[in-house]
Design a protein around this motif. Sequence first.
Motif, PDB file in Angstrom:
ATOM      1  N   PRO A   1       1.065  -0.885   0.192  1.00  0.00           N
ATOM      2  CA  PRO A   1      -0.046  -0.015  -0.287  1.00  0.00           C
ATOM      3  C   PRO A   1       0.523   1.440  -0.066  1.00  0.00           C
ATOM      4  N   LYS A   2       2.162   1.384   0.564  1.00  0.00           N
ATOM      5  CA  LYS A   2       2.922   2.713   0.583  1.00  0.00           C
ATOM      6  C   LYS A   2       4.207   2.584  -0.534  1.00  0.00           C
ATOM      7  N   TYR A   3       4.342   1.210  -1.149  1.00  0.00           N
ATOM      8  CA  TYR A   3       5.583   1.137  -1.457  1.00  0.00           C
ATOM      9  C   TYR A   3       5.746  -0.072  -2.683  1.00  0.00           C
ATOM     10  N   LYS A   4       6.489   0.953  -4.243  1.00  0.00           N
ATOM     11  CA  LYS A   4       6.325  -0.344  -5.276  1.00  0.00           C
ATOM     12  C   LYS A   4       7.020  -1.364  -5.060  1.00  0.00           C
ATOM     13  N   VAL A   5       6.113  -2.505  -4.939  1.00  0.00           N
ATOM     14  CA  VAL A   5       7.166  -4.223  -4.241  1.00  0.00           C
ATOM     15  C   VAL A   5       7.356  -4.835  -5.440  1.00  0.00           C
ATOM     16  N   ALA A   6       8.738  -5.042  -5.445  1.00  0.00           N
ATOM     17  CA  ALA A   6       9.067  -6.384  -6.530  1.00  0.00           C
ATOM     18  C   ALA A   6       9.191  -7.320  -5.353  1.00  0.00           C
ATOM     19  N   THR A   7       8.971  -8.482  -5.449  1.00  0.00           N
ATOM     20  CA  THR A   7       9.816 -10.147  -5.486  1.00  0.00           C
ATOM     21  C   THR A   7      10.151 -10.391  -6.543  1.00  0.00           C
ATOM     22  N   LEU A   8      11.751 -11.252  -5.547  1.00  0.00           N
ATOM     23  CA  LEU A   8      12.309 -11.783  -6.330  1.00  0.00           C
ATOM     24  C   LEU A   8      13.037 -13.362  -6.303  1.00  0.00           C
ATOM     25  N   SER A   9      12.586 -14.778  -7.368  1.00  0.00           N
ATOM     26  CA  SER A   9      12.332 -15.902  -7.024  1.00  0.00           C
ATOM     27  C   SER A   9      13.783 -16.546  -7.582  1.00  0.00           C
ATOM     28  N   ARG A  10      13.931 -17.612  -7.644  1.00  0.00           N
ATOM     29  CA  ARG A  10      14.327 -18.255  -7.834  1.00  0.00           C
ATOM     30  C   ARG A  10      13.510 -19.299  -9.157  1.00  0.00           C
ATOM     31  N   GLY A  11      12.286 -19.450  -8.602  1.00  0.00           N
ATOM     32  CA  GLY A  11      11.622 -19.836  -9.185  1.00  0.00           C
ATOM     33  C   GLY A  11      11.768 -21.669  -9.520  1.00  0.00           C
ATOM     34  N   TYR A  12      11.667 -22.249  -8.986  1.00  0.00           N
ATOM     35  CA  TYR A  12      12.435 -23.217  -7.969  1.00  0.00           C
ATOM     36  C   TYR A  12      11.121 -24.411  -9.013  1.00  0.00           C
TER      37      TYR A  12
ATOM     38  N   LEU B   1       6.931 -19.183 -14.706  1.00  0.00           N
ATOM     39  CA  LEU B   1       7.813 -18.673 -13.436  1.00  0.00           C
ATOM     40  C   LEU B   1       8.045 -19.932 -11.857  1.00  0.00           C
ATOM     41  N   GLY B   2       7.262 -21.019 -12.140  1.00  0.00           N
ATOM     42  CA  GLY B   2       7.128 -21.769 -10.428  1.00  0.00           C
ATOM     43  C   GLY B   2       6.246 -21.166 -10.175  1.00  0.00           C
ATOM     44  N   ASP B   3       5.788 -22.315  -9.206  1.00  0.00           N
ATOM     45  CA  ASP B   3       4.434 -21.844  -8.720  1.00  0.00           C
ATOM     46  C   ASP B   3       4.007 -20.418  -7.991  1.00  0.00           C
ATOM     47  N   GLU B   4       4.903 -20.468  -6.809  1.00  0.00           N
ATOM     48  CA  GLU B   4       4.853 -20.116  -5.855  1.00  0.00           C
ATOM     49  C   GLU B   4       4.815 -18.219  -6.269  1.00  0.00           C
ATOM     50  N   PRO B   5       5.617 -17.938  -7.068  1.00  0.00           N
ATOM     51  CA  PRO B   5       6.155 -16.764  -7.676  1.00  0.00           C
ATOM     52  C   PRO B   5       4.658 -16.574  -8.393  1.00  0.00           C
ATOM     53  N   PHE B   6       4.826 -17.695  -9.363  1.00  0.00           N
ATOM     54  CA  PHE B   6       3.239 -17.651  -9.930  1.00  0.00           C
ATOM     55  C   PHE B   6       1.852 -16.966  -9.548  1.00  0.00           C
ATOM     56  N   GLN B   7       1.768 -17.585  -8.116  1.00  0.00           N
ATOM     57  CA  GLN B   7       0.608 -16.752  -7.273  1.00  0.00           C
ATOM     58  C   GLN B   7       1.011 -16.254  -6.426  1.00  0.00           C
ATOM     59  N   TYR B   8       2.123 -14.890  -6.807  1.00  0.00           N
ATOM     60  CA  TYR B   8       2.095 -14.036  -6.051  1.00  0.00           C
ATOM     61  C   TYR B   8       1.882 -12.798  -6.634  1.00  0.00           C
TER      62      TYR B   8
ATOM     63  N   PHE C   1      -3.332 -25.526  -6.310  1.00  0.00           N
ATOM     64  CA  PHE C   1      -4.028 -25.068  -7.380  1.00  0.00           C
ATOM     65  C   PHE C   1      -3.641 -24.094  -8.413  1.00  0.00           C
ATOM     66  N   VAL C   2      -2.756 -23.433  -8.033  1.00  0.00           N
ATOM     67  CA  VAL C   2      -2.104 -22.464  -9.441  1.00  0.00           C
ATOM     68  C   VAL C   2      -1.950 -23.199 -10.950  1.00  0.00           C
ATOM     69  N   ARG C   3      -1.245 -25.102 -10.463  1.00  0.00           N
ATOM     70  CA  ARG C   3      -0.837 -26.224 -11.729  1.00  0.00           C
ATOM     71  C   ARG C   3      -2.061 -26.427 -12.028  1.00  0.00           C
ATOM     72  N   LEU C   4      -2.846 -26.628 -10.895  1.00  0.00           N
ATOM     73  CA  LEU C   4      -3.757 -27.753 -11.787  1.00  0.00           C
ATOM     74  C   LEU C   4      -5.293 -27.198 -11.933  1.00  0.00           C
ATOM     75  N   LYS C   5      -5.285 -25.753 -11.739  1.00  0.00           N
ATOM     76  CA  LYS C   5      -6.733 -24.772 -11.790  1.00  0.00           C
ATOM     77  C   LYS C   5      -7.097 -25.205 -13.486  1.00  0.00           C
ATOM     78  N   GLY C   6      -6.347 -25.684 -14.747  1.00  0.00           N
ATOM     79  CA  GLY C   6      -6.330 -25.489 -16.126  1.00  0.00           C
ATOM     80  C   GLY C   6      -6.656 -27.093 -16.293  1.00  0.00           C
ATOM     81  N   SER C   7      -6.391 -28.259 -15.497  1.00  0.00           N
ATOM     82  CA  SER C   7      -6.340 -29.954 -16.024  1.00  0.00           C
ATOM     83  C   SER C   7      -7.457 -30.059 -15.790  1.00  0.00           C
ATOM     84  N   MET C   8      -7.950 -31.005 -15.999  1.00  0.00           N
ATOM     85  CA  MET C   8      -9.540 -32.227 -16.148  1.00  0.00           C
ATOM     86  C   MET C   8     -10.126 -32.317 -15.102  1.00  0.00           C
ATOM     87  N   LEU C   9      -9.396 -31.420 -14.041  1.00  0.00           N
ATOM     88  CA  LEU C   9      -9.562 -31.371 -12.293  1.00  0.00           C
ATOM     89  C   LEU C   9     -10.430 -30.092 -12.484  1.00  0.00           C
TER      90      LEU C   9
END
Length: 338
Positions: free
Chosen positions: A66-77, A96-103, A298-306
């Motif tokens: 809310p106060k700053y322009k934030v960036a996250t940086l991950s390795r993208g496991y 991106l990897g699941d966690e960065p894509f979740q962000y 969920f970010v990996r499965l949401k477009g699947s047959m499930l």
Amino acid sequence: MNLLRKILFPFSILYGFITSIRNFLFDKGILKSCSFDIPVIAVGNLSVGGTGKTPQIEYLIRLLSPKYKVATLSRGYKRKSEGFILADATSNAEILGDEPFQYYEKFKDIQVAVDADRKNGIEQLLSQKDKPDLILLDDAFQHRKVKAGFYILLTSYGDLYSDDFMLPTGNLRESKIGARRANLVIVTKCPETLSLDGQNKIKAKLKLDPNQELYFSYIDYEDAIYSGDKRMKVEEIRTIDKLLLAGIAKPKPFFDHLKSKNDECLTFPDHHHFTENELLAIKNKSQNKIVITTEKDFVRLKGSMLKEQLFYLPIRSSFVKESENFDKTIANFIKEMD
């Protein structure tokens, strides 16, 4: 500790020696670390996986965006891409990897980037026309080529680093001495009602330096599960037969929170990429019951047959007490960098 891990104890000594030499060379400036003139906050751990880094990064995003322009940086496991990537509308969990894509999916007002070379990743972010005010480094406690301005070390309530051993006998990536680099330590996944006496016992075990702050947090589950535009109260699904699915490091608390008598639980490795055959087997096993998974899965499965029967349960990191002091410590660090 199983027999194989005991047999591998000599390799733990060797691994500990190698990582200690590496840290010594960085501490003495023989190996160089690069620092930056904007606030860089690193969140990480001494052990392999399962300490709650993702909800802690999300806590910081909610606190600071809310106060700053934030960036996250991950390795993208386990991503199926290489080099520096800044998330955009074409991104997905495989890129991106699941966690960065979740962000990226949850926080539309921040920048999300991945790069195994954190130094290059920060330089790339700062070269953007709309560069961030501060950067959150995800799982970067051992990435010593970058010297962050502030270090947050996480350790799990049921698996404290003070009780652990070096890999491969235990789960430590480096010696417990590495904890001294932390500005503050958070004991994660605590009971919400952890007593002051219980906190003091853990404090005595960790033996922090006088200048290090210590906090205790717990996993705060939301009261509803979600799937796209669908929403169901957790209490509503208590009596419904369902299949619980998790591909995370330590799924037991997730299962325990949702499981009813007739439910089935399926466990997969952390960051697992599901094959079509596995998805078909899950679908057949579910017998059209709802399937509830973690937000990271969920970010990996949401477009699947499930997708028609798939839901996820969001979580947050909350502090047992003194959240205001934690927020103030982070705010003070950022002000000092201005």
